[in-house]
Design an enzyme around this catalytic site. Structure first.
Site, mmCIF file in Angstrom:
data_model
loop_
_atom_site.group_PDB
_atom_site.id
_atom_site.type_symbol
_atom_site.label_atom_id
_atom_site.label_comp_id
_atom_site.label_asym_id
_atom_site.label_seq_id
_atom_site.Cartn_x
_atom_site.Cartn_y
_atom_site.Cartn_z
ATOM 1 N N GLY A 129 38.029 30.758 39.928
ATOM 2 C CA GLY A 129 36.790 30.612 40.370
ATOM 3 C C GLY A 129 36.186 29.266 40.738
ATOM 4 N N ASN B 64 41.340 41.586 39.899
ATOM 5 C CA ASN B 64 40.313 41.560 38.654
ATOM 6 C C ASN B 64 38.707 41.317 39.099
ATOM 7 O OD1 ASN B 64 39.084 41.212 36.343
ATOM 8 N ND2 ASN B 64 39.973 39.174 35.672
ATOM 9 N N HIS C 165 42.523 37.437 29.246
ATOM 10 C CA HIS C 165 42.100 36.652 30.301
ATOM 11 C C HIS C 165 41.295 35.382 29.850
ATOM 12 C CE1 HIS C 165 39.952 35.334 33.641
ATOM 13 N NE2 HIS C 165 40.681 35.768 34.394
ATOM 14 N N SER D 148 42.015 31.049 42.064
ATOM 15 C CA SER D 148 41.647 30.810 43.717
ATOM 16 C C SER D 148 42.728 31.340 44.642
ATOM 17 C CB SER D 148 41.164 29.357 43.808
ATOM 18 O OG SER D 148 40.088 29.099 42.898
ATOM 19 N N GLU E 70 47.423 31.735 34.588
ATOM 20 C CA GLU E 70 46.230 31.584 35.489
ATOM 21 C C GLU E 70 45.592 30.297 34.815
ATOM 22 O OE1 GLU E 70 44.223 35.285 37.001
ATOM 23 O OE2 GLU E 70 43.552 35.147 35.028
ATOM 24 N N LYS F 24 36.283 41.509 37.511
ATOM 25 C CA LYS F 24 35.431 41.124 36.413
ATOM 26 C C LYS F 24 34.162 41.991 36.082
ATOM 27 C CE LYS F 24 37.881 36.627 37.287
ATOM 28 N NZ LYS F 24 37.678 35.171 37.327
ATOM 29 N N GLU G 24 38.813 34.008 30.289
ATOM 30 C CA GLU G 24 37.251 34.495 30.046
ATOM 31 C C GLU G 24 37.027 34.967 28.610
ATOM 32 O OE1 GLU G 24 36.446 36.015 33.749
ATOM 33 O OE2 GLU G 24 36.863 34.104 34.726
HETATM 34 O O1 LIG Z 1 40.393 34.857 36.876
HETATM 35 C C1 LIG Z 1 41.086 35.346 38.045
HETATM 36 C C2 LIG Z 1 41.595 36.662 38.009
HETATM 37 O O2 LIG Z 1 41.891 37.219 36.816
HETATM 38 C C3 LIG Z 1 41.113 34.440 39.215
HETATM 39 O O3 LIG Z 1 39.826 34.434 39.507
HETATM 40 P P1 LIG Z 1 39.363 33.777 40.920
HETATM 41 O O4 LIG Z 1 40.345 34.264 42.082
HETATM 42 O O5 LIG Z 1 38.266 34.176 41.456
HETATM 43 O O6 LIG Z 1 39.845 32.220 40.946
#
Ligand SMILES: O=C(CO)COP(=O)(O)O
Length: 263
Positions: A186, A10, A110, A226, A180, A12, A112
């Site tokens: 992140g 992803n 997601h 992560s 997640e 983003k 976010e």
């Molecule tokens: O949100 C994520 C994947 O959709 C995970 O992000 P990270 O791997 O940067 O923690």
């Protein structure tokens, strides 16, 4: 039937043409990806650009799409889910458009989207339904926030997010569930393999019970938060972890190591 390992990247809201060229280069240079489904998700403006350059065993997913419109019956006895392929919805993209680009997948729900943009469980389920009705596969994300975990609500939150989708009776063969935990995204704080496995097991039991044993057994449940080349092998050894959804590390050449975590 064994569940095929699934690794998503992803991106983003990251990337420009030059950096995408770099990602495409390392992905295309990897040996053919065997026994693993690989799907990367560029930002919308770059979907076609990335798809045109990637080799065919790397599929492309959008990061969002529009929802179905629910219409009540005349006497409120039934509701009808209407697909909307185009219309006056500024800023939106329909699943039909994604299909027209030749895409096979979309990420929905997601954290976010849920927490930065306030998307509800209901909206998330409606988007998923629309994408599936149009023939796309959906990476359906769920996960609890840190305060919810600390309050002992991990199961409740993840089950609530799933229940909204179960209520819509979707075609589960088109769905990959991505667990997640928000506190691990992140932050560099990965869930331990045991913590992730525990929730994945709950999710599978939930699907066994609320949908069917067939769906529970066949649905891929992937972990995100992560994930790195250093922790992916241990995570990938757990029986209910069927792959990963990777953010930051999917932008770097070592992402290929994560793709091959089980090989
Ligand atoms: O949100 C994520 C994947 O959709 C995970 O992000 P990270 O791997 O940067 O923690």
């Amino acid at each position: 039937m064994p569940r095929q390992f699934f690794v998503g990247g992803n991106w983003k809201m990251n990337g420009d043409k030059a950096s995408i060229d770099g990602i495409v280069n390392f992905l295309n240079a990897g040996a053919p990806y065997k026994d693993v489904e690989v799907v990367v998700s560029p930002p919308s403006p770059y979907l076609a650009y990335a798809k045109d350059k990637l080799k065919p065993d790397v599929l492309v997913a959008a990061q969002n799409c529009y929802k179905v419109r629910t219409e009540r019956g005349e006497v409120g006895e039934y509701s009808l889910c209407v697909e909307v392929s185009k219309g006056a919805f500024t800023g939106e993209q329909s699943p039909a458009m994604l299909k027209d680009l030749g895409l096979k997948w979309v990420i929905i729900g997601h954290s976010e989207r849920r927490h930065v943009f306030g998307e509800s469980d209901e909206l998330t389920a409606d988007k998923t339904l629309h994408a599936i009705q149009e023939g796309l596969g959906v990476i359906f994300c769920i996960g609890e926030k840190l305060e919810e975990r600390e309050a002992g609500k991990t199961k409740e939150v993840n089950f609530r997010q799933l229940a909204a989708l179960v209520a819509k009776n979707p075609d589960w063969s088109k769905i990959v569930v991505a667990y997640e935990p928000v506190w691990a995204i992140g932050t560099g704080k990965t869930a331990s393999p045991e913590q992730a496995q525990e929730v994945h097991e709950w999710v599978r039991e939930f699907l066994n019970e609320k949908v069917s044993k067939e769906v529970g057994g066949a649905t891929r449940i992937i972990y995100g938060g992560s994930v790195t080349p250093d922790n992916c092998v241990e995570l990938g050894k757990k029986g209910d972890i069927d792959g990963f959804l990777v953010g930051g590390a999917s932008l770097k050449p070592d992402f290929v190591k994560i793709i091959n975590a089980r090989n």
